[in-house]
Each structure stands twice: as C-alpha cells, then as structure tokens.
Design an enzyme around this catalytic site. Structure first.
Site, PDB file in Angstrom:
ATOM      1  N   SER A 264       0.852  -1.194   0.000  1.00 30.65           N
ATOM      2  CA  SER A 264       0.000   0.000   0.000  1.00 30.65           C
ATOM      3  C   SER A 264       0.883   1.237   0.000  1.00 30.65           C
ATOM      4  CB  SER A 264      -0.884   0.008   1.243  1.00 30.65           C
ATOM      5  OG  SER A 264      -1.397   1.311   1.427  1.00 30.65           O
TER       6      SER A 264
ATOM      7  N   HIS B  53      -1.201  -1.338  -4.354  1.00 31.32           N
ATOM      8  CA  HIS B  53      -2.469  -1.047  -3.678  1.00 31.32           C
ATOM      9  C   HIS B  53      -2.574   0.456  -3.407  1.00 31.32           C
ATOM     10  CE1 HIS B  53      -5.900  -2.231  -1.106  1.00 31.32           C
ATOM     11  NE2 HIS B  53      -5.510  -1.253  -0.303  1.00 31.32           N
TER      12      HIS B  53
ATOM     13  N   ASP C 253      -4.883   3.466  -1.859  1.00 29.68           N
ATOM     14  CA  ASP C 253      -5.972   3.735  -0.920  1.00 29.68           C
ATOM     15  C   ASP C 253      -6.581   5.101  -1.181  1.00 29.68           C
ATOM     16  OD1 ASP C 253      -6.071   1.392   0.782  1.00 29.68           O
ATOM     17  OD2 ASP C 253      -4.040   1.941   1.390  1.00 29.68           O
TER      18      ASP C 253
ATOM     19  N   MET D 126      -9.430   7.767  -0.164  1.00 33.93           N
ATOM     20  CA  MET D 126     -10.283   8.119   0.986  1.00 33.93           C
ATOM     21  C   MET D 126     -10.912   9.487   0.751  1.00 33.93           C
ATOM     22  SD  MET D 126      -7.818   6.922   4.074  1.00 33.93           S
ATOM     23  CE  MET D 126      -6.873   5.394   4.001  1.00 33.93           C
TER      24      MET D 126
ATOM     25  N   HIS E 281      -8.472   0.769  -3.979  1.00 38.29           N
ATOM     26  CA  HIS E 281      -9.387   0.510  -2.856  1.00 38.29           C
ATOM     27  C   HIS E 281     -10.125   1.806  -2.543  1.00 38.29           C
ATOM     28  CE1 HIS E 281      -9.544  -0.639   1.735  1.00 38.29           C
ATOM     29  NE2 HIS E 281     -10.749  -0.572   1.191  1.00 38.29           N
TER      30      HIS E 281
ATOM     31  N   MET F 170     -12.356   3.898  -0.512  1.00 37.62           N
ATOM     32  CA  MET F 170     -13.009   4.085   0.793  1.00 37.62           C
ATOM     33  C   MET F 170     -13.784   5.389   0.713  1.00 37.62           C
ATOM     34  SD  MET F 170      -9.811   2.755   3.030  1.00 37.62           S
ATOM     35  CE  MET F 170      -8.721   2.951   1.637  1.00 37.62           C
TER      36      MET F 170
ATOM     37  N   MET G 266     -11.172  -6.343   5.446  1.00 38.70           N
ATOM     38  CA  MET G 266     -10.432  -5.334   6.217  1.00 38.70           C
ATOM     39  C   MET G 266     -10.110  -5.908   7.583  1.00 38.70           C
ATOM     40  SD  MET G 266      -9.934  -2.560   4.433  1.00 38.70           S
ATOM     41  CE  MET G 266      -9.007  -1.879   5.812  1.00 38.70           C
TER      42      MET G 266
ATOM     43  N   ASP H 175      -6.372  -6.716   4.218  1.00 42.90           N
ATOM     44  CA  ASP H 175      -5.812  -5.356   4.261  1.00 42.90           C
ATOM     45  C   ASP H 175      -5.902  -4.773   5.663  1.00 42.90           C
ATOM     46  OD1 ASP H 175      -5.021  -2.786   3.665  1.00 42.90           O
ATOM     47  OD2 ASP H 175      -6.759  -2.292   2.421  1.00 42.90           O
TER      48      ASP H 175
HETATM   49  C1  DX5 Z   1      -6.375   1.287   5.635  1.00 39.58           C
HETATM   50  C2  DX5 Z   1      -5.930   0.992   4.223  1.00 39.58           C
HETATM   51  C3  DX5 Z   1      -4.791   0.044   4.168  1.00 39.58           C
HETATM   52  C4  DX5 Z   1      -3.576   0.514   4.876  1.00 39.58           C
HETATM   53  C5  DX5 Z   1      -2.719  -0.636   5.233  1.00 39.58           C
HETATM   54  O1  DX5 Z   1      -7.473   2.127   5.590  1.00 39.58           O
HETATM   55  O2  DX5 Z   1      -6.973   0.443   3.464  1.00 39.58           O
HETATM   56  O3  DX5 Z   1      -4.492  -0.319   2.822  1.00 39.58           O
HETATM   57  O4  DX5 Z   1      -2.830   1.423   4.143  1.00 39.58           O
HETATM   58  O5  DX5 Z   1      -1.669  -0.156   5.986  1.00 39.58           O
HETATM   59  P1  DX5 Z   1      -0.975  -1.033   7.112  1.00 39.58           P
HETATM   60  O6  DX5 Z   1      -0.422  -2.216   6.410  1.00 39.58           O
HETATM   61  O7  DX5 Z   1       0.027  -0.118   7.666  1.00 39.58           O
HETATM   62  O8  DX5 Z   1      -2.066  -1.404   8.097  1.00 39.58           O
HETATM   63 ZN    ZN Z   2      -6.469  -0.487   1.432  1.00 36.52          ZN
END
Ligand code: DX5
Ligand code: ZN
Length: 217
Positions: free
Chosen positions: A8, A33, A35, A37, A66, A68, A137, A176
């Site tokens: 990620s 990956h 993320d 948000m 991903h 969110m 998750m 994840d």
């Molecule tokens: C959390 C994300 C993850 C996160 C994982 O909201 O979806 O992808 O970046 O990070 P680590 O591996 O540090 O938990």
């Molecule tokens: Zn993620």
C-alpha cells in the site's frame, strides 16, 4: 503456498509517489495497492484519479484501487479511465452493490468488494458470480499502521469455504490492515490469496525484504 503481495502506497512519501511505485515494482510487488479516501466514509483524505493516472506511467503492475468513499458508483468510470485494474468498493458504502460491481466489470476492470471488520460476510454470497475479489479489512479503514484484528483470520476462512462451496474458487480473498510476517502464514492458510501491507513493508530494512518475508511460510 502462493500469495500475491500488494504494497500500500499509503505508507510511501506522498511527495515522491512515482518513485515509490517504481521501487516497489523492482522490489518484487505483485500489485500496487492505492488507498482512496474521501473524508466521509473514512476520517481521512488521500488521492483521486489524476494522481492515479500519473502513477500509471510509472509501473506495468496492476493498480489495485481501494475506494473508501461514499457512493463509489459516481466515480468508478473516472478511476477506470485513470488506469485502475482492480476497483474495490465497500459493501457499507453501496446501496445497490450488485449494480456497482457489474458496472466495474462492464468497464473492463476486476470488481472487488471490501468488508469492514464488523460487517458480516453472509450477504455477499448472492453476488459471488459478479465479483473477482473479496477484500477483508483487518483494521477499521482510514489509516495505515493500525493493529491487526485477529478475528479476521476466521472471517477469511469462512469466506473461502463459502466461495469454494459455491464453485467460485477463482475469487481471490485479499486482506488489508496490520498485515505482517507474523500473521501472514495464518491468513494464507485460511485462504487469503492477496496480502496488502503498508507500514510493515515500508519499515522493513529494504522493500524487497519486506515483500519477500510476507511470502515465506
Ligand atoms: C487502511 C488501508 C490500508 C492501509 C494498510 O485504511 O486500506 O491499505 O494502508 O496499511 P498497514 O499495512 O500499515 O495497516
Ligand atoms: Zn487499502
């Protein structure tokens, strides 16, 4: 047992994301990956389609996006155009989930559905034919560096069994949040096929060692 590793980039230096993606590619990542948000579905804001389109130029690896975000259907076309290969939406953010995953596939991407730690997996079985990935998750989404919620292992095993019973062995389970070399073997044994890791890989002595240590059982 074979597992794909999806670092990620949430844990990378955001001022040098292109370089981070190149380094992860040379270090042996299977997927990148990303993320996304929106400050509403999760209490944090990250990046959008223009940055993903820019990162697309820095790797040939699949971009595993991903989302969110609330009502992701509004933006799926934009993320696909930006170069996303897998687009994962949250079950909790979609009223018409089957329509949304179908839309992702119609755009030529693989469709993923993510479940928060408190979301039961049972209702997913009605759309097994419409999805390519289930993302479990193992932390509450929003931030990197949180601790792994151990009940996730049981959830992975339940989903794997249910997918196999339904004849959907090809659907991948991705995990994840808080993934480390300590919990990776249990996750893979339970049926995970893709491990996402951010802080663990970026705090390893080298990116390559971080990635490799997640593959070794
Ligand atoms: C959390 C994300 C993850 C996160 C994982 O909201 O979806 O992808 O970046 O990070 P680590 O591996 O540090 O938990
Ligand atoms: Zn993620």
């Amino acid at each position: 047992m074979f597992v794909q590793v999806a670092p990620s980039i949430l844990s990378a230096d955001f001022a040098a994301l292109g370089r981070a993606v190149e380094e992860l590619t040379s270090a042996g990542a299977d997927l990148i990956h990303v993320d996304v948000m929106d400050g509403r579905f999760v209490p944090n804001l990250t990046i959008g389609p223009p940055i993903i389109a820019a990162l697309r130029e820095h790797t040939n690896l699949p971009l595993d996006v991903h989302l969110m975000i609330e009502e992701p259907a509004r933006f799926i076309t934009d993320y696909r155009k930006a170069g996303a290969d897998i687009i994962t939406v949250h079950m909790e953010a979609c009223t018409h989930l089957q329509r949304t995953v179908t839309m992702i596939r119609d755009l030529g991407a693989e469709a993923g559905v993510a479940l928060n730690p408190a979301t039961p997996e049972e209702t997913l079985k009605y759309i097994y034919d419409d999805i390519d990935v289930v993302l479990v998750m193992s932390v509450n989404p929003g931030f990197g560096g949180q601790s792994f919620i151990s009940s996730s292992v049981r959830k992975v095993a339940n989903i794997r069994k249910s997918l196999n019973d339904a004849g959907r062995r090809a659907v991948q389970i991705e995990v994840d949040g808080g993934v480390t070399a300590g919990n990776a073997p249990n996750l893979v044994t339970a049926g995970a096929g893709i491990l996402v890791a951010g802080s663990y890989i970026f705090s390893a002595p080298t990116l390559n060692e971080g990635i490799r240590s997640l593959r070794i059982k």
